[in-house]
Design a protein around this motif. Structure first.
Motif, PDB file in Angstrom:
ATOM      1  N   HIS A 160      -3.732   5.890  11.002  1.00  0.00           N
ATOM      2  CA  HIS A 160      -2.246   6.221  10.848  1.00  0.00           C
ATOM      3  C   HIS A 160      -1.502   4.902   9.876  1.00  0.00           C
ATOM      4  CE1 HIS A 160       2.139   6.814  11.496  1.00  0.00           C
ATOM      5  NE2 HIS A 160       1.998   8.000  11.602  1.00  0.00           N
ATOM      6  N   GLN A 161      -0.960   5.514   9.091  1.00  0.00           N
ATOM      7  CA  GLN A 161      -0.480   4.232   8.111  1.00  0.00           C
ATOM      8  C   GLN A 161       0.532   3.278   8.752  1.00  0.00           C
ATOM      9  OE1 GLN A 161      -0.366   5.035   4.225  1.00  0.00           O
ATOM     10  NE2 GLN A 161      -0.702   2.851   4.626  1.00  0.00           N
ATOM     11  N   TYR A 162       1.351   3.808   9.882  1.00  0.00           N
ATOM     12  CA  TYR A 162       2.244   2.798  10.389  1.00  0.00           C
ATOM     13  C   TYR A 162       1.803   2.265  12.126  1.00  0.00           C
ATOM     14  CZ  TYR A 162       4.708   5.441   6.851  1.00  0.00           C
ATOM     15  OH  TYR A 162       5.095   6.217   5.806  1.00  0.00           O
ATOM     16  N   ALA A 163       1.340   3.459  12.610  1.00  0.00           N
ATOM     17  CA  ALA A 163       1.046   3.241  14.133  1.00  0.00           C
ATOM     18  C   ALA A 163      -0.423   2.589  14.354  1.00  0.00           C
ATOM     19  CB  ALA A 163       1.202   4.625  14.891  1.00  0.00           C
ATOM     20  N   ALA A 285      -3.704   8.891  -1.073  1.00  0.00           N
ATOM     21  CA  ALA A 285      -3.630   7.689  -1.986  1.00  0.00           C
ATOM     22  C   ALA A 285      -2.906   6.543  -1.098  1.00  0.00           C
ATOM     23  CB  ALA A 285      -2.417   8.230  -3.016  1.00  0.00           C
ATOM     24  N   THR A 286      -2.108   6.647  -0.143  1.00  0.00           N
ATOM     25  CA  THR A 286      -1.361   5.480   0.330  1.00  0.00           C
ATOM     26  C   THR A 286      -2.149   5.001   1.409  1.00  0.00           C
ATOM     27  OG1 THR A 286      -0.373   6.976   2.022  1.00  0.00           O
ATOM     28  CG2 THR A 286       0.905   6.325  -0.007  1.00  0.00           C
ATOM     29  N   TYR A 287      -3.143   5.598   2.142  1.00  0.00           N
ATOM     30  CA  TYR A 287      -4.116   5.288   2.969  1.00  0.00           C
ATOM     31  C   TYR A 287      -5.147   4.465   2.330  1.00  0.00           C
ATOM     32  CZ  TYR A 287      -2.588   8.145   7.238  1.00  0.00           C
ATOM     33  OH  TYR A 287      -1.891   8.644   8.158  1.00  0.00           O
ATOM     34  N   VAL A 288      -5.432   4.847   0.801  1.00  0.00           N
ATOM     35  CA  VAL A 288      -6.432   4.159   0.291  1.00  0.00           C
ATOM     36  C   VAL A 288      -5.794   2.668  -0.253  1.00  0.00           C
ATOM     37  CG1 VAL A 288      -7.766   4.086  -1.990  1.00  0.00           C
ATOM     38  CG2 VAL A 288      -7.859   5.915  -0.215  1.00  0.00           C
ATOM     39  N   ALA A 289      -4.774   2.783  -0.813  1.00  0.00           N
ATOM     40  CA  ALA A 289      -4.013   1.645  -1.496  1.00  0.00           C
ATOM     41  C   ALA A 289      -3.614   0.447  -0.448  1.00  0.00           C
ATOM     42  CB  ALA A 289      -3.115   2.102  -2.433  1.00  0.00           C
ATOM     43  N   LEU A 290      -2.986   1.198   0.724  1.00  0.00           N
ATOM     44  CA  LEU A 290      -2.473   0.002   1.460  1.00  0.00           C
ATOM     45  C   LEU A 290      -3.159   0.105   2.697  1.00  0.00           C
ATOM     46  CD1 LEU A 290       1.281   1.541   0.985  1.00  0.00           C
ATOM     47  CD2 LEU A 290       0.347  -0.198   0.013  1.00  0.00           C
ATOM     48  N   GLY A 291      -4.403   0.276   2.971  1.00  0.00           N
ATOM     49  CA  GLY A 291      -5.319  -0.085   4.124  1.00  0.00           C
ATOM     50  C   GLY A 291      -5.681  -1.486   4.034  1.00  0.00           C
ATOM     51  N   PRO A 397     -14.614  10.905   0.114  1.00  0.00           N
ATOM     52  CA  PRO A 397     -14.142  12.494   0.467  1.00  0.00           C
ATOM     53  C   PRO A 397     -13.494  12.719   1.592  1.00  0.00           C
ATOM     54  CG  PRO A 397     -16.640  11.882   0.232  1.00  0.00           C
ATOM     55  CD  PRO A 397     -15.809  10.682   0.253  1.00  0.00           C
ATOM     56  N   ASP A 398     -13.346  11.891   2.325  1.00  0.00           N
ATOM     57  CA  ASP A 398     -12.293  12.016   3.414  1.00  0.00           C
ATOM     58  C   ASP A 398     -11.363  10.894   3.611  1.00  0.00           C
ATOM     59  OD1 ASP A 398     -10.873  12.956   5.631  1.00  0.00           O
ATOM     60  OD2 ASP A 398     -12.449  13.025   6.901  1.00  0.00           O
ATOM     61  N   ALA A 399     -10.410  10.849   2.909  1.00  0.00           N
ATOM     62  CA  ALA A 399      -9.567   9.483   2.508  1.00  0.00           C
ATOM     63  C   ALA A 399      -8.912   9.361   4.054  1.00  0.00           C
ATOM     64  CB  ALA A 399      -8.566   9.568   1.603  1.00  0.00           C
ATOM     65  N   LEU A 400      -8.444  10.351   4.417  1.00  0.00           N
ATOM     66  CA  LEU A 400      -7.630   9.967   5.932  1.00  0.00           C
ATOM     67  C   LEU A 400      -8.256   9.661   6.915  1.00  0.00           C
ATOM     68  CD1 LEU A 400      -5.191  13.065   5.604  1.00  0.00           C
ATOM     69  CD2 LEU A 400      -4.915  10.784   4.422  1.00  0.00           C
ATOM     70  N   ASN A 401      -9.707   9.857   6.997  1.00  0.00           N
ATOM     71  CA  ASN A 401     -10.646   9.260   8.080  1.00  0.00           C
ATOM     72  C   ASN A 401     -11.570   8.484   7.629  1.00  0.00           C
ATOM     73  OD1 ASN A 401      -9.659  10.937  10.544  1.00  0.00           O
ATOM     74  ND2 ASN A 401      -9.903  12.818   8.834  1.00  0.00           N
ATOM     75  N   THR A 402     -11.124   7.638   6.569  1.00  0.00           N
ATOM     76  CA  THR A 402     -12.170   6.553   6.195  1.00  0.00           C
ATOM     77  C   THR A 402     -11.399   5.281   6.120  1.00  0.00           C
ATOM     78  OG1 THR A 402     -13.418   7.952   4.771  1.00  0.00           O
ATOM     79  CG2 THR A 402     -13.558   5.743   4.309  1.00  0.00           C
ATOM     80  N   LEU A 403     -11.937   4.214   6.868  1.00  0.00           N
ATOM     81  CA  LEU A 403     -11.169   2.890   7.005  1.00  0.00           C
ATOM     82  C   LEU A 403     -12.147   1.845   5.664  1.00  0.00           C
ATOM     83  CD1 LEU A 403     -10.823   2.503  10.667  1.00  0.00           C
ATOM     84  CD2 LEU A 403      -9.088   3.093   8.936  1.00  0.00           C
TER      85      LEU A 403
END
Length: 408
Positions: A160-163, A285-291, A397-403
């Motif tokens: 999660h972007q914030y939590a 996009a934000t998970y990738v760029a702000l991870g 392929p799964d940007a929301l579940n890749t760190l």
């Protein structure tokens, strides 16, 4: 290679580019029902029997349509256990944790909860009451939750972007809460604080605020799962803080991909349900760029294939997000303006503007290109149209579940 789009996939071909695919190591999947039943037998903290009395009215808060979770299975397991503890089905209310998202339709609720749909009510953020304060901010909760003697939750522990990671008390205090806590936790001051970042639980002020609010609400017991490319990777039950931390450890080990160089473009796969609207799809996009590790070169490009059948989105937060981006002249001025404050729900516009200051964002394959174009982004018909020939491309392929983490 295949990248998610809606409930299916598209075949992405970039023959003139050097392509690297970010595939997390994954892990062994589990049977959700069996794992949930085992989690109830081996809880983290006091068992459910110590949290509920036979005469209690029980509220179970579940995630809404924007989350990919087998809530029907988790709910079924919880209800079966409650019956064995003497709690009749009629004593249970299932609250759909909408936050500021749109209400779910009857058909959507039935599809999500199956035979238990008759127990469900959409959370109403206008019908809440205060249960205390955190950092001087009112913590308000929906009436069905406030009226219950026992409060349970299902949910997903995912990046999660914030939590840091979702799940635990978040499902209840945000999903069944009011604008007051959302305004505080999603405001520019909180989001700028050290430790508020994707993938971090310990020392994360956002996460700590949610847990403190959960204590005030009285979230008694959580049944959460986490998932990865191979399916559901684990289920835990019990005290929310411990559930989140254990599942976060599981998912962190299975979803991390080391990045050792920078790329010209990153293709961010999202898929259903998150690509149902632009508000949710921009998470890719934000998970990738702000991870933990931004894999892009300066001025590199983010490409998000997204179906967008609901356009920008229909909920209060989604409409606020859309208006902010639509009415802005450019990303820099929008970012500076929003640093002074914004209404709950608009935080996604703030985060998107932060990314757009450094990178182009192109949404492809959508049903709402005019919405995309009105929001400081570019629309293209296909991924190949959004990537320049000769580019060095990372496909997630799964940007929301890749760190994406720093390579060693």
């Amino acid at each position: 290679m295949n990248v998610p789009l809606g409930s299916g996939t598209i075949d992405v071909r970039l023959p003139d580019c050097e392509v690297t695919v970010a595939d997390p190591p994954g892990g062994d999947s589990v049977d959700v029902r069996a794992a949930a039943e085992r989690a109830l037998e081996e809880p983290l903290g006091p068992p459910l029997s110590a949290r509920v009395d036979p005469d209690d009215d029980v509220a179970i808060v579940v995630t809404d349509i924007t989350r990919k979770a087998p809530d029907d299975v988790l709910l079924d397991v919880l209800l079966e256990r409650l019956v064995t503890l003497g709690v009749a089905r009629e004593q249970v209310t299932v609250v759909i944790g909408l936050g500021l998202h749109r209400p779910m339709t009857d058909d959507e609720i039935e599809a999500m909860l199956g035979p238990h749909a008759d127990l469900a009510v959409n959370h109403d953020p206008e019908s809440v009451r205060e249960v205390g304060t955190v950092d001087g901010v009112p913590v308000e909760i929906g009436d069905p939750v406030a009226d219950a003697e026992t409060v349970l939750s299902t949910g997903v522990v995912e990046p999660h972007q914030y939590a840091g990671f979702s799940g635990g008390a978040k499902t209840v205090v945000i999903g069944a809460g009011s604008e007051s806590l959302i305004r505080y936790t999603h405001g520019p001051e909180m989001l700028a604080r050290e430790g508020v970042r994707l993938g971090r639980v310990e020392g994360n002020p956002f996460r700590e605020t949610l847990d403190a609010a959960g204590d005030l609400v009285g979230v008694d017991f959580s049944l959460n799962l986490t998932h990865g490319p191979t399916g559901v990777l684990g289920v835990r039950a019990g005290a929310g803080r411990r559930v989140v931390r254990e599942l976060a450890a599981v998912v962190r080990d299975t979803l991390s991909v080391p990045i050792e160089r920078e790329f010209d473009a990153v293709v961010c796969g999202v898929g259903a349900p998150k690509d149902g609207n632009l508000y949710q799809a921009t998470r890719g996009a934000t998970y990738v760029a702000l991870g933990d590790r931004n894999p892009l070169k300066p001025s590199g490009r983010l490409v998000v294939p997204a179906a967008l059948p609901e356009g920008a989105g229909e909920g209060t937060g989604e409409r606020r997000f859309f208006r902010r981006l639509r009415d802005a002249d450019d990303a820099e001025s929008l970012y500076e303006e929003m640093r002074e404050g914004y209404e709950p729900g608009a935080q996604r516009a703030f985060v998107v503007a932060r990314v757009l200051r450094e990178h182009d964002l192109v949404v492809t394959n959508s049903q709402a290109p005019e919405v995309v174009e009105s929001c400081l982004m570019r629309a293209e018909g296909d991924v190949s149209d959004a990537v320049e020939p000769g580019s060095d491309v990372l496909v997630v392929p799964d940007a929301l579940n890749t760190l994406l983490v720093e390579g060693r």
